[in-house]
Scaffold this active site. Structure first.
Site, PDB file in Angstrom:
ATOM      1  CG  ASP A  59      24.720 -47.366  19.795  1.00 19.29           C
ATOM      2  OD1 ASP A  59      25.796 -47.748  20.284  1.00 19.29           O
ATOM      3  OD2 ASP A  59      24.593 -46.338  19.110  1.00 19.29           O
ATOM      4  NE  ARG A  60      18.067 -50.037  26.959  1.00 15.02           N
ATOM      5  CZ  ARG A  60      17.759 -49.733  28.209  1.00 15.02           C
ATOM      6  NH1 ARG A  60      18.599 -49.022  28.940  1.00 15.02           N
ATOM      7  NH2 ARG A  60      16.601 -50.117  28.726  1.00 15.02           N
TER       8      ARG A  60
END
Length: 316
Positions: free
Chosen positions: A145-146
């Site tokens: 995930d970012r």
């Protein structure tokens, strides 16, 4: 060999043995460099990409000799795309953990998406490709995930990518994360076996929830340190679903600190007061057999200073 195409016209690409086994969406992301990810999925949904004249979906896997019809697409030139900002290039160079002729392992910073798009000029993969133009085959082996930091593996050659994807498919890649969870756990271990279902809200936000109709998902949590009101745990993935650790932690009633999507607003506010301005989730280690090797190797990424500083403050 396929000649360099004119992307502004419809054209046919013939899949080679190097493309065999690759998902169609991943092939297009690699082949159509400079095209936003959202646009690639749009032409797939609309049926504009055909394989052997038939309609296909993103998960279709290519075989050698397949005829892939690609519609006219406007691709940004390197001059239009520009170059990653110098500070980003320097940051990424400092965070490379391991590199050889076939692999690159990096400690991805929190806040940097693995792909560009959605208003982002550069994701990690676009930045690294611009920094290493000689590595024409550079591809992500997996994603995180970012807002998550830590171990992210990239392949430089298609054969290496296929080998590592097979290890992932056979569940032979060890992925271990560190997360700060709300609550002081008395138990030392907890295994969560709860299926996860993805959906998109009316506002377009992607959400995941525990649902019996979802895909199987298992996470093993082990306590590493206990604090007043919090527990630092290691989470080992047995499956790799979207937002798996975040949703499983919230399912246990112990959401991850700094999680704005699945977490607790009051807890997040308390941790902000202690200096946490991000999600406390870190891909701490990755274990796999490098192609051409016969032994499992484990690589680790140190916690960022912000996370280490928070643990120090919680322990005082």
């Amino acid at each position: 060999m396929n000649a360099s195409p004119d992307f502004t016209r419809p054209h046919i690409y013939q899949a080679s043995s190097e493309d065999a086994g690759q998902r169609l969406d991943n092939f297009l992301l690699r082949y159509l460099k400079g095209v936003p990810k959202s646009h690639i999925y749009r032409i797939l949904r609309k049926g504009e990409v055909r394989v052997n004249k038939g309609r296909v979906n993103a998960s279709t896997r290519l075989t050698a000799g397949d005829q892939v019809r690609i519609p006219p697409i406007r691709v940004a030139t390197p001059e239009q795309a520009g170059a990653p900002p110098r500070p980003l290039q320097e940051l990424l160079e400092r965070r490379i953990l391991f590199e050889d002729e076939g692999l690159l392992l990096i400690n991805k910073p929190s806040g940097l998406a693995v792909h560009g798009g959605s208003g982002l000029s550069f994701g990690l993969i676009e930045a690294l490709r611009a920094m290493r133009p000689q590595e024409s085959g550079l591809e992500l082996v997996h994603r995180i995930d970012r807002d998550t930091s830590g171990c992210l593996l990239l392949a430089k050659r298609r054969s290496v990518l296929r080998d590592l994807h097979e290890q992932i498919r056979l569940n032979r890649v060890e992925k271990r994360y560190l997360a700060l969870l709300a609550g002081r756990w008395r138990r030392s271990k907890e295994r969560v076996d709860a299926p996860l279902l993805k959906n998109v809200t009316q506002g377009g936000e992607r959400m995941v929830r525990v649902d019996p109709r979802g895909k199987p998902a298992q996470t093993q949590f082990s306590v590493q340190r206990r604090f007043a009101g919090y527990s630092l745990v290691e989470a080992q993935l047995e499956t790799g679903r979207t937002h798996q650790i975040r949703v499983h932690a919230a399912h246990l009633g112990s959401p991850i600190g700094g999680d704005e999507k699945y977490g607790d607003a009051q807890i997040n506010e308390q941790l902000r007061g202690l200096g946490l301005k991000r999600l406390f989730l870190h891909a701490a280690s990755l274990g796999f057999v490098p192609p051409g090797d016969k032994r499992l190797r484990r690589f680790s990424a140190p916690l960022d200073e912000e996370l280490e500083g928070l643990l120090t403050r919680l322990g005082t």
